[in-house]
Write an enzyme that holds these catalytic residues in place. Sequence first.
Site, PDB file in Angstrom:
ATOM      1  N   ASP A  49      42.347  43.944 101.205  1.00 57.42           N
ATOM      2  CA  ASP A  49      41.405  43.466 102.221  1.00 57.42           C
ATOM      3  C   ASP A  49      42.075  42.382 103.046  1.00 57.42           C
ATOM      4  OD1 ASP A  49      39.294  42.504 103.665  1.00 57.42           O
ATOM      5  OD2 ASP A  49      38.322  41.507 101.963  1.00 57.42           O
ATOM      6  N   ASP A  53      36.305  40.558 104.153  1.00 61.43           N
ATOM      7  CA  ASP A  53      34.918  41.049 104.091  1.00 61.43           C
ATOM      8  C   ASP A  53      34.619  41.773 102.776  1.00 61.43           C
ATOM      9  OD1 ASP A  53      36.274  43.404 104.420  1.00 61.43           O
ATOM     10  OD2 ASP A  53      35.221  44.047 106.235  1.00 61.43           O
ATOM     11  N   ASP A 228      39.534  68.495 102.432  1.00 58.83           N
ATOM     12  CA  ASP A 228      38.430  68.244 101.512  1.00 58.83           C
ATOM     13  C   ASP A 228      37.602  69.513 101.332  1.00 58.83           C
ATOM     14  OD1 ASP A 228      36.687  66.212 100.131  1.00 58.83           O
ATOM     15  OD2 ASP A 228      35.235  66.912 101.610  1.00 58.83           O
ATOM     16  N   GLU A 288      42.142  70.315  98.217  1.00 56.55           N
ATOM     17  CA  GLU A 288      41.296  69.944  97.076  1.00 56.55           C
ATOM     18  C   GLU A 288      40.844  71.248  96.427  1.00 56.55           C
ATOM     19  OE1 GLU A 288      37.310  68.621  97.644  1.00 56.55           O
ATOM     20  OE2 GLU A 288      37.244  67.634  95.693  1.00 56.55           O
TER      21      GLU A 288
HETATM   22  C1  NOJ Z   1      35.350  65.849  97.677  1.00 52.20           C
HETATM   23  C2  NOJ Z   1      35.689  64.398  97.788  1.00 52.20           C
HETATM   24  O1  NOJ Z   1      36.843  64.137  97.032  1.00 52.20           O
HETATM   25  C3  NOJ Z   1      34.473  63.641  97.287  1.00 52.20           C
HETATM   26  O2  NOJ Z   1      34.750  62.270  97.119  1.00 52.20           O
HETATM   27  C4  NOJ Z   1      33.346  63.881  98.258  1.00 52.20           C
HETATM   28  O3  NOJ Z   1      32.169  63.265  97.768  1.00 52.20           O
HETATM   29  C5  NOJ Z   1      33.086  65.381  98.437  1.00 52.20           C
HETATM   30  N1  NOJ Z   1      34.293  66.146  98.590  1.00 52.20           N
HETATM   31  C6  NOJ Z   1      32.246  65.625  99.656  1.00 52.20           C
HETATM   32  O4  NOJ Z   1      32.998  65.424 100.816  1.00 52.20           O
END
Ligand code: NOJ
Length: 565
Positions: A49, A53, A228, A288
């Site tokens: 940070d 904040d 993602d 992912e």
């Molecule tokens: C996977 C991400 O790693 C996670 O943190 C997120 O909540 C979900 N996708 C939704 O985007």
Amino acid sequence: MLLKPRFLALVILLWFPLAYSQSKPVDAEGHQWWQHAVFYEIYPRSYADSNGDGIGDLNGISSKLDYLKSLGVDAIWITPCFPSPQVDFGYDVSDYENIDPVYGTLADFGSLEKNAKKRGIRIILDFVINHTSDQHKWFINSRSSRTADKRDWYIWRDGKGPEQPPNNWISTFGGSAWTFDSKTGQYYYHYFYPQQPDLNWRNPAVHNAMMDVTRWWYKRGVAGFRLDAVDTLFEDPDLRDNPVLPGINKYGDPKEEDKYNTKLPEVHDVLRDLRKVADQNGAVLIGETWTKDVAELKPYYGEHSNELQMPMDLMFTELKFSAPIFRQHIAAVDASGGWPVYVISNHDIVRSYNRYGDGQHNDAMAKVMASLYLTLRGTPIMYYGEELGMENNDPVRKEDVKDPKGRLGWPQDIGRDGERTPMQWNDSPNAGFTPGLPWLPVPASYKTHNVETELKDPSSILNVYRRVLVLRHQNRALLDGDYVALNENDANVLSYLRRYKNEAVIVVLNMSAQPQEVTFDLASQGFATKTARTLLTTMNPESTEGSLSHMALDPFSVYIGAISK
Ligand code: NOJ
């Protein structure tokens, strides 16, 4: 504490930036830059940070680039730092082409990119492709009327009847995956929170807009994306009900098999198109990719290696700390032909320190895990703080929980706050993360498990990571060698060679709480030698040679040595 000269020399040696080969896009043997790189995931909210904040920011990350370089990191994946209402801490993006003020500005991003590049560190952004925030201008337009321009950019359907959603699909974060919007009298679909409406990838305008987002960032120097939730991009056009399974989930919903709303084959068309744009920009795509087995992971590389270069092996995070279990999995991954991408932690799962640890030998076990996944063939992705042995700091009261799914699922699901706590830089208050009040509290163990303290201790988890990473970058066998399993019937010790031409590295990991003795006969691998030159061991004192005909191993210890023909 005063350092002995030998250890001081080691610390200084490790601190100086190494001239790694990762800055070249392709080496003489055709390896792409990302195949020799070490990736490191940063949760920007929790790294450093700079403005007091209590929330980390991009300038905070910039200030830690020398640390990252000296650790041996070649690319950082920053989880979403785009404008967002922060319902899902950034995974609800309201503008793909800007930086959230809480993290800084586009100019801050520019200087982070420039300063990282100077050090040979590449930047990977997190591209949330399944959904936007409900505050994104596309969705605001979409929900404004049934005839709005962008109505078809999201999934809108009539209910089955009064107060009856279009089908039985359940959100993975609890409740129906459909939310009724009274303004237009229809339901919209969201696989995650209601504030995260799913984009309609069947609409070519959505497809083009999202490809353009990647181009926009490539122009700003981004080296790739972590994609993602790739599995949830498409839904069955007929919206068939999912099969209901016995039992109730953590949120009190009936369990379901996500048959008609995940892993549809159309996902691969999108991955191929994203890859085309990535290739035009020399970029890498990381996925992912949650899979049940190795066979399910393979298609993400693409039939002609034209999808993701780096689909993550998240199965690795689910394995029990056991030599035979890891041996079996690594063999299956290695045989499958794809370039492995090993991961032991991330911001969605309990930290590796707790997950693999037995509560008594966690430090030693963390060193074994580091020596394992950083010496395998493939590309590793580290999670910030893993190199320190950072542990989960789970909330104990519902009112302290920040992650909405933790409040919804409490106490069955306590959310993900515990694995997202501030990086531990030193033993001052709040682990040196912020001069203010941190958004999440650090665990008490920050007093011993922090960068400053661990740098001074040659046998710390951090120094084991640093040493393994030096080897990984400099040793040809660790960079490009084959994986050869050794002593495959040993129930306690996981051993393997990384073999490259006439050289090899032998890795020996005692994954048990008892001392073990092992013998290696490497004649069939073409190595007649009976000793190895020690590269690293966690045993004390560090011998310069390891006997291959009789090696004694301490509980949860590591031996790594070099051999040649
Ligand atoms: C996977 C991400 O790693 C996670 O943190 C997120 O909540 C979900 N996708 C939704 O985007």
